[in-house]
Design an enzyme around this catalytic site. Structure first.
Site, short mmCIF file in Angstrom:
data_model
loop_
_atom_site.label_atom_id
_atom_site.label_comp_id
_atom_site.label_asym_id
_atom_site.label_seq_id
_atom_site.Cartn_x
_atom_site.Cartn_y
_atom_site.Cartn_z
N THR A 131 0.84 1.47 12.66
CA THR A 131 0.14 0.92 11.50
C THR A 131 -1.09 0.11 11.93
OG1 THR A 131 0.38 -0.74 9.76
CG2 THR A 131 1.79 -1.02 11.65
N ASP A 132 -2.04 -0.03 11.00
CA ASP A 132 -3.20 -0.88 11.28
C ASP A 132 -2.83 -2.37 11.26
OD1 ASP A 132 -2.80 -1.19 8.54
OD2 ASP A 132 -4.87 -0.73 7.96
N GLU A 133 -1.63 -2.69 10.74
CA GLU A 133 -1.25 -4.12 10.62
C GLU A 133 -1.08 -4.78 11.99
OE1 GLU A 133 1.59 -5.20 7.69
OE2 GLU A 133 0.86 -3.72 6.27
N TYR A 165 7.20 -7.63 10.44
CA TYR A 165 7.04 -6.17 10.45
C TYR A 165 5.98 -5.76 11.46
CZ TYR A 165 5.01 -1.66 9.10
OH TYR A 165 4.47 -0.40 9.13
N LYS A 215 6.21 -3.59 14.99
CA LYS A 215 5.46 -2.34 15.23
C LYS A 215 4.57 -2.51 16.48
CE LYS A 215 5.35 0.99 13.11
NZ LYS A 215 6.21 2.22 13.14
N ASP A 243 2.15 -16.44 -3.48
CA ASP A 243 1.63 -15.54 -2.45
C ASP A 243 2.70 -15.16 -1.42
OD1 ASP A 243 -0.28 -14.01 -1.27
OD2 ASP A 243 -1.68 -15.66 -0.86
P1 NAD Z 1 9.75 4.54 4.68
O1 NAD Z 1 10.37 3.18 4.65
O2 NAD Z 1 9.44 5.23 3.41
O3 NAD Z 1 10.69 5.54 5.51
C1 NAD Z 1 11.33 5.17 6.70
C2 NAD Z 1 12.39 6.24 7.02
O4 NAD Z 1 13.01 5.86 8.24
C3 NAD Z 1 13.48 6.34 5.96
O5 NAD Z 1 13.75 7.70 5.68
C4 NAD Z 1 14.68 5.67 6.62
O6 NAD Z 1 15.93 6.21 6.19
C5 NAD Z 1 14.42 5.97 8.10
N1 NAD Z 1 15.05 4.98 8.98
C6 NAD Z 1 14.98 3.62 8.86
N2 NAD Z 1 15.73 3.05 9.83
C7 NAD Z 1 16.25 4.06 10.57
C8 NAD Z 1 17.10 4.11 11.70
N3 NAD Z 1 17.57 2.98 12.26
N4 NAD Z 1 17.43 5.31 12.22
C9 NAD Z 1 16.98 6.45 11.66
N5 NAD Z 1 16.19 6.48 10.55
C10 NAD Z 1 15.83 5.28 10.03
O7 NAD Z 1 8.48 4.40 5.60
P2 NAD Z 1 7.04 5.08 5.48
O8 NAD Z 1 6.20 4.28 4.58
O9 NAD Z 1 7.22 6.52 5.24
O10 NAD Z 1 6.51 4.84 6.96
C11 NAD Z 1 6.83 5.77 8.01
C12 NAD Z 1 6.20 5.27 9.31
O11 NAD Z 1 4.79 5.15 9.16
C13 NAD Z 1 6.69 3.88 9.74
O12 NAD Z 1 6.81 3.89 11.15
C14 NAD Z 1 5.58 2.94 9.31
O13 NAD Z 1 5.52 1.81 10.14
C15 NAD Z 1 4.36 3.83 9.47
N6 NAD Z 1 3.23 3.53 8.59
C16 NAD Z 1 3.39 3.43 7.24
C17 NAD Z 1 2.29 3.22 6.40
C18 NAD Z 1 2.42 3.11 4.90
O14 NAD Z 1 1.43 2.79 4.23
N7 NAD Z 1 3.58 3.39 4.31
C19 NAD Z 1 1.01 3.09 6.98
C20 NAD Z 1 0.87 3.17 8.37
C21 NAD Z 1 1.99 3.42 9.16
O1 DAU Z 2 -1.56 -1.08 6.35
C1 DAU Z 2 -0.46 -0.23 6.56
C2 DAU Z 2 0.79 -0.83 5.98
O2 DAU Z 2 0.65 -0.77 4.56
C3 DAU Z 2 2.08 -0.15 6.43
O3 DAU Z 2 2.22 -0.33 7.81
C4 DAU Z 2 3.28 -0.72 5.70
O4 DAU Z 2 4.45 -0.01 6.05
C5 DAU Z 2 3.04 -0.61 4.22
O5 DAU Z 2 4.12 -1.19 3.52
C6 DAU Z 2 1.73 -1.27 3.82
O6 DAU Z 2 1.80 -2.71 3.97
P1 DAU Z 2 1.18 -3.73 2.87
O7 DAU Z 2 1.88 -5.00 3.01
O8 DAU Z 2 -0.30 -3.71 2.91
O9 DAU Z 2 1.63 -2.94 1.53
P2 DAU Z 2 2.27 -3.43 0.14
O10 DAU Z 2 2.24 -2.24 -0.77
O11 DAU Z 2 3.54 -4.16 0.33
O12 DAU Z 2 1.18 -4.47 -0.38
C7 DAU Z 2 -0.16 -4.08 -0.61
C8 DAU Z 2 -0.93 -5.31 -1.10
O13 DAU Z 2 -0.44 -5.66 -2.41
C9 DAU Z 2 -0.72 -6.54 -0.24
O14 DAU Z 2 -1.91 -7.30 -0.21
C10 DAU Z 2 0.37 -7.34 -0.97
C11 DAU Z 2 0.09 -6.99 -2.43
N1 DAU Z 2 1.29 -6.97 -3.32
C12 DAU Z 2 2.37 -6.23 -2.94
C13 DAU Z 2 3.49 -6.19 -3.73
C14 DAU Z 2 4.71 -5.37 -3.31
C15 DAU Z 2 1.28 -7.67 -4.52
O15 DAU Z 2 0.27 -8.31 -4.87
N2 DAU Z 2 2.40 -7.62 -5.31
C16 DAU Z 2 3.51 -6.91 -4.96
O16 DAU Z 2 4.52 -6.93 -5.71
#
Ligand code: NAD
Ligand code: DAU
Length: 351
Positions: free
Chosen positions: A132-134, A157, A161, A287
């Site tokens: 992730t970019d985080e 988180y 990562k 927040d």
């Molecule tokens: P998600 O939470 O939707 O899915 C995670 C999956 O991993 C689920 O199917 C869960 O059952 C499985 N899992 C969790 N713990 C496990 C374990 N111990 N053993 C086996 N399986 C397990 O996540 P996502 O949003 O699809 O993200 C997928 C990947 O991409 C993550 O590594 C996340 O850090 C990365 N990522 C996500 C985003 C985003 O915006 N969602 C952005 C950048 C990177």
């Molecule tokens: O940047 C990549 C990441 O993006 C991934 O690595 C993470 O897995 C993914 O969850 C996501 O993280 P964020 O924290 O940026 O996403 P989230 O959707 O939780 O929040 C997006 C923005 O919205 C953030 O500034 C927090 C805000 N927010 C979020 C929720 C859930 C709110 O204002 N209200 C809310 O209820």
């Protein structure tokens, strides 16, 4: 089969799009979807491809080293695309250790299993880690994250990562395994679990519930359609250079409050509600602690070296995403019943 590709976390949001793309596009690859099916994993995401001859599913936890070894032996795993993770920042603030176990220890377990299985010749195998970019922390009003930006994670988180990224690097340097890491910005799209901003707000707008905007709503994220992330992962897996890191982003920055207002407008149109109806649901709440102010990715490396760029505009992607949620109410009902209600109450009551 030319390759036996283990995709971890394939039942989750991004993983299911990656699994579908590779199963359909590469009939000569066997795709092994390994997932523990936590609250975020859902095999309904893959109902359309579960009968495909080149697809298998294994319900396995990456913390279970014996089970991992068995999967590698059974399917003669040749490559790994590792997405399994705990992925929600708010949950990491409540339960950091869950993130240490899955994201750090789980990744090291997987690296160990791959190292032991591939030790005869690492040059024939690839361990591709999805991150992730985080990990880069937070930006001010200007600038972008590049592949050389120093790591500065701010949430449990992102710290977990970052640690997993470092372990992947260490296994490359120490054991000479072939690895690639990609760091992506915020994804959105079909099958997104409604704990994250966009799907949570779509669900709340449908049910006319308050829209909890954290802090002043001026936080900025760079949004990418999930199918474009899956295309980037495919490209990196097949054409990326081992040892490299690639940043993936949407060239698409939005302040949360502007995005929420756009979502309200689009949904009012689609639901036949009067203009401004859903905006009245916006509620500013306490927040998120340690809330990163701004993320923005410089994706010029993957663009210049591999020719990738997003194919879907934000307007198109958001509209398709809303349409998907409105058409898949059963999926939404299934994932928001039971444990989700408990989560929602603990996270948002008296916030
Ligand atoms: P998600 O939470 O939707 O899915 C995670 C999956 O991993 C689920 O199917 C869960 O059952 C499985 N899992 C969790 N713990 C496990 C374990 N111990 N053993 C086996 N399986 C397990 O996540 P996502 O949003 O699809 O993200 C997928 C990947 O991409 C993550 O590594 C996340 O850090 C990365 N990522 C996500 C985003 C985003 O915006 N969602 C952005 C950048 C990177
Ligand atoms: O940047 C990549 C990441 O993006 C991934 O690595 C993470 O897995 C993914 O969850 C996501 O993280 P964020 O924290 O940026 O996403 P989230 O959707 O939780 O929040 C997006 C923005 O919205 C953030 O500034 C927090 C805000 N927010 C979020 C929720 C859930 C709110 O204002 N209200 C809310 O209820």
């Amino acid at each position: 089969m030319s390759r036996n590709v283990l995709i971890t976390g394939g039942a989750g949001f991004i993983g299911s799009h990656v699994v579908r793309l590779l199963v359909n596009k590469y009939p000569d690859h066997r795709i092994i979807n390994l997932d523990a099916l936590t609250y975020a994993g859902n095999l309904e995401n893959l109902a359309d491809i579960e009968q495909a001859p080149n697809y298998v599913f294994s319900k396995t936890n990456i913390l279970d080293t014996e089970a991992l070894k068995q999967v590698f032996d059974t399917y003669q795993v040749s490559d790994v695309i590792h997405l399994a993770a705990e992925s929600h920042v708010d949950r990491s603030i409540v339960s950091p250790l869950d993130f240490v176990y899955t994201n750090i220890i789980g990744t090291v377990n997987l690296l160990n299993t791959a190292r032991d299985h591939w030790k005869a010749d690492y040059s024939k195998h690839l361990f591709y880690h999805i991150s992730t970019d985080e990990v880069y922390g937070s930006l001010g009003d200007s600038g972008f994250f590049t592949e050389t930006t120093p790591y500065a994670p701010n949430s449990p988180y992102s710290a977990s990562k970052a640690s997993s990224d470092h372990f992947v690097r260490a296994y490359r340097e120490t054991y000479h395994m072939q690895t690639i890491v990609s760091n992506c910005s915020n994804n959105y799209g079909p099958n997104h679990f409604p704990e994250k901003l966009i799907p949570l707000f779509i669900n709340n707008i449908i049910h006319e519930k308050p829209l909890p905007v954290y802090g002043d709503g001026q936080y900025t994220r760079d949004w990418l359609y999930v199918k474009d992330h899956a295309l980037a992962i495919d490209l990196i897996f097949h054409q990326g250079k081992p040892g490299e890191t690639y940043n993936i982003g949407g060239f698409n920055e939005w302040k949360n409050i502007d995005l929420v207002k756009l979502l309200c407008r689009l949904m009012d149109e689609k639901l036949g509600r009067s203009a401004g109806y859903s905006e009245k649901l916006i509620t500013y709440v306490k927040d998120r602690p340690g809330h990163d102010r701004r993320y923005a990715i410089d994706a010029s490396k993957i663009n210049q070296e591999l020719g990738w760029k997003p194919t879907v505009t934000f307007e198109q992607g958001l509209s398709e995403t809303i349409d998907w949620f409105l058409a898949n109410t059963t999926w939404l009902e299934h994932v928001t019943s039971g444990a989700y209600q408990h989560y929602y109450q603990s996270m948002y009551t008296n916030r």
